[in-house]
Scaffold this motif. Structure first.
Motif, mmCIF file in Angstrom:
data_model
loop_
_atom_site.group_PDB
_atom_site.id
_atom_site.type_symbol
_atom_site.label_atom_id
_atom_site.label_comp_id
_atom_site.label_asym_id
_atom_site.label_seq_id
_atom_site.Cartn_x
_atom_site.Cartn_y
_atom_site.Cartn_z
ATOM 1 N N ARG A 64 -8.647 11.056 -0.145
ATOM 2 C CA ARG A 64 -8.560 9.669 0.321
ATOM 3 C C ARG A 64 -8.728 9.575 1.831
ATOM 4 O O ARG A 64 -9.358 8.655 2.348
ATOM 5 C CB ARG A 64 -7.215 9.068 -0.088
ATOM 6 N N HIS A 72 0.393 4.284 -0.798
ATOM 7 C CA HIS A 72 -0.198 5.492 -0.231
ATOM 8 C C HIS A 72 -0.016 5.531 1.278
ATOM 9 O O HIS A 72 0.351 6.556 1.857
ATOM 10 C CB HIS A 72 -1.680 5.565 -0.585
ATOM 11 N N MET A 87 -5.498 14.959 -3.616
ATOM 12 C CA MET A 87 -5.977 13.584 -3.680
ATOM 13 C C MET A 87 -5.769 12.867 -2.345
ATOM 14 O O MET A 87 -6.593 12.052 -1.930
ATOM 15 C CB MET A 87 -5.258 12.831 -4.803
ATOM 16 N N ASP A 88 -4.661 13.170 -1.660
ATOM 17 C CA ASP A 88 -4.450 12.609 -0.321
ATOM 18 C C ASP A 88 -5.559 13.052 0.628
ATOM 19 O O ASP A 88 -6.072 12.260 1.429
ATOM 20 C CB ASP A 88 -3.095 13.045 0.232
ATOM 21 N N ASN A 122 0.867 -1.178 0.000
ATOM 22 C CA ASN A 122 0.000 0.000 0.000
ATOM 23 C C ASN A 122 0.906 1.231 0.000
ATOM 24 O O ASN A 122 1.291 1.745 1.046
ATOM 25 C CB ASN A 122 -0.908 -0.016 1.234
ATOM 26 N N GLU A 153 -14.340 12.797 -0.284
ATOM 27 C CA GLU A 153 -14.457 13.734 -1.403
ATOM 28 C C GLU A 153 -15.455 14.840 -1.085
ATOM 29 O O GLU A 153 -16.538 14.592 -0.554
ATOM 30 C CB GLU A 153 -14.907 12.971 -2.648
#
Length: 637
Positions: free
Chosen positions: A552, A425, A548-549, A423, A556
């Motif tokens: 996540r 991210h 985007m972090d 992972n 959103e």
């Protein structure tokens, strides 16, 4: 969606392992039928690569790469292909194109869903589109149709990236490794890198390939590699070596007329060979879950052994392994003397790979060792894992939150991802939040070397708790948001925006082994310059990554999504909501643009000039797009 089944295995492999980057490959599908549900060829193999031509320009710390590939369909069937390729972290795609009837057609950035709809419809009408889509961090895909039987298809991609150095060594890599999956060797492969450095180059070489090196002067060099009938099994690596100063500043800026400018600032601390290592508290934490069995666990054991052996007198250490639950070598930190190291090495010999992956519990156990203690004594966690959390807490946001709450201010975490199923991210954010670093190791890659370099580096922190301020010119939206510590030989690249122009003072402050210190440098921010135009896209790529972090981790929101889409349209960035579409010829592209403009003038659509009146629903939306582009065969025509 037509790609899901084909991407299932390759996506995991390429997305999760930045260290195992691959050149572009095309995986074929069988021709489509109506309705547009593909018949997937489960035995699909990549198309043959007739030629691979790579041209890279490195100016200062920015590399721009153009990849030109010609593929060949050896079958007797017309195919639809999926062109998969990963990109370096933070890289910004600048252009995507393919050749139609001998003419290069460039991609247009559109809303992702609408671009997909156009593509699906064109495929049914048997024209020549290609669609470049965002699949996830560092992995992109292009859908290409048709690829006629026994014919070639040419695709070109260009991207920019920031390269940084370590101890005066700058490393640039190009992904070649996945050529081993090709059914035949690459017919003709060539790679040329032209370098113009900010400082004198003391060496330029490749540890992976036999190259021709031509020096033009002490700051510029041309490196080339060429082979025929080659089946590369590793990435191309280029090493550039430079001398080090006390704290090097490198500055570049782009400032177009009528808007804020973008700048890149590189900070490179000195390498002091005579500096004495600082005593540390080190926790070595290793994933021993069942997925680590085989080559990976031996690789990790060797890295752990190397980490223990490289500890210095005065250090204290602990070893934690984790599978279904954490296991501790000792309940308290142990002195890194000869006896303590020998005990740890014997314990490491007995490590086996079995069970699940309790990442959260392992982090909590590791951080427990470093609570309290001397605030001036660095606390270091080396965290090695090969997978995703499967036991205990599995939500990455909660794992990150709990780790940040447990970590003492003196703690720095350095993460290593092993293999393909990591992972990324989660590890990226762990390292960023706990002000460390992360790296990824492919199967068969030498993890010992990377662990050794990192352990050595953490014995010589140059500056911790780093802050940067600029006086004289207003700067904003700096990335990374939180500046990491500077270790001996490391580099920090900072991208940001600025308003105004003129001389400015840059102050870098932080704590050094001898106490608080400040470095000052004067920089002139230009009033207007068209140089370094790539900086805007690189900055926007970092900002989109940050947004985007946030999406996540926190969900959103309309505001975040709209900002991502705005930046994507402005700078041509692939995101989950934007894709490149290649149309068959300039006439179709012009018709599509005219349709967009006309619709926008009527006030229709949602920023892409789409009119959703008439039949309504998805069919009407698709048909409207097709009519504007001049296509026939829409419903009712």
């Amino acid at each position: 969606m037509k790609i899901t089944a084909i991407l299932a295995a390759p996506a995991l492999c390429l997305l999760a392992a930045p260290a195992a980057l691959a050149q572009g490959i095309i995986l074929p599908e069988r021709p489509r039928r109506e309705p547009p549900t593909p018949v997937l060829d489960r035995g699909a193999v990549p198309l043959e690569v007739r030629t691979l031509d790579v041209r890279t320009s490195i100016r200062g710390r920015v590399a721009t790469t153009v990849v030109d590939q010609v593929f060949f369909n050896p079958s007797a069937s017309e195919l639809e292909g999926t062109y998969l390729f990963p990109l370096p972290e933070g890289a910004a795609v600048e252009r995507f194109s393919m050749w139609v009837d001998g003419t290069e057609m460039a991609g247009e950035l559109l809303d992702a869903r609408r671009a997909r709809e156009i593509y699906e419809s064109i495929v049914r009408s048997r024209r020549d589109p290609a669609l470049l889509e965002f699949l996830g961090t560092r992995l992109f895909r292009a859908s290409i149709f048709p690829i006629p039987p026994r014919s070639e298809k040419r695709v070109k991609l260009s991207y920019s990236e920031v390269v940084t150095g370590d101890a005066g060594t700058v490393t640039w890599r190009f992904p070649l490794g996945n050529a081993r999956h090709a059914p035949k060797p690459v017919g003709q492969a060539s790679l040329v890198v032209e370098v113009l450095a900010d400082r004198r180059l003391t060496a330029a070489f490749s540890p992976t390939h036999r190259v021709d090196v031509v020096r033009k002067d002490d700051r510029s060099v041309k490196v080339s590699w060429e082979e025929k009938g080659v089946l590369p099994d590793q990435d191309f690596t280029l090493i550039l070596q430079e001398p080090s100063g006390e704290l090097g500043f490198s500055f570049a800026a782009h400032h177009p007329s009528g808007e804020d400018g973008t700048f890149l600032l590189l900070l490179a601390p000195a390498v002091d060979a005579d500096a004495k290592p600082i005593p540390r508290d080190v926790v070595l934490c290793l994933d021993t879950s069942g997925s680590m069995a085989g080559e990976k666990i031996e690789q990790a054991r060797n890295a752990l052994r190397h980490g223990v052996r490289s500890l210095n007198p005065g250090d204290r250490f602990a070893v934690v392994t984790f599978a279904t639950e954490p296991r501790r070598f000792r309940e308290a930190l142990l002195e890194a003397d000869a006896a303590g190291k020998e005990e740890a090495l014997k314990w490491i010999d007995g490590i086996q790979a079995v069970g699940g992956t309790c990442i959260d519990d392992a982090l909590q156990a590791s951080l427990d060792y470093l609570r309290g203690g001397d605030p001036a004594r660095p606390g270091v966690v080396l965290f090695l894992t090969d997978g995703l959390p499967t036991i205990g807490e599995r939500d990455p946001a909660l794992i990150l939150k709990r780790a940040a709450e447990k970590a003492a201010p003196r703690v720095r975490l350095f993460a290593f991802g092993v293999g393909h199923d990591v992972n990324t991210h989660l590890l990226d954010r762990l390292a960023e939040d706990l002000r460390g670093a992360r790296d990824y190791v492919a199967p068969k890659e030498d993890i010992e070397l990377k662990v050794s370099a990192l352990v050595s580096k953490t014995t010589h922190p140059v500056m911790t708790d780093v802050t940067l301020s600029v006086e004289g010119v207003a700067v904003h939206d700096l990335y990374p948001r939180r500046l990491p510590d500077l270790f001996r030989g490391s580099e920090l690249s900072l991208l940001g925006r600025f308003g105004g122009s003129g001389p400015a003072v840059v102050r870098v402050k932080g704590n050094t082994p001898s106490g608080p210190r400040e470095f000052v440098n004067e920089i002139d921010f230009p009033a207007r310059t068209d140089e370094s135009s790539f900086l805007g896209r690189l900055w926007a790529t970092r900002r989109v990554g940050h947004l985007m972090d946030e999406i996540r981790l926190h969900g959103e929101t309309l505001e975040l999504k709209e900002e991502v889409v705005r930046l994507a349209k402005r700078y041509g960035i692939l995101t989950p909501w934007t894709s490149y579409l290649v149309l068959e010829n300039e006439e179709m592209l012009a018709r599509f643009r005219r349709g967009e403009s006309a619709a926008a003038g009527r006030g229709g659509g949602d920023g892409f000039g789409l009119v959703t009146g008439g039949k309504g629903g998805e069919d009407a939306l698709r048909d409207d797009l097709l009519r504007r582009a001049g296509f026939r065969g829409a419903a009712g025509e």
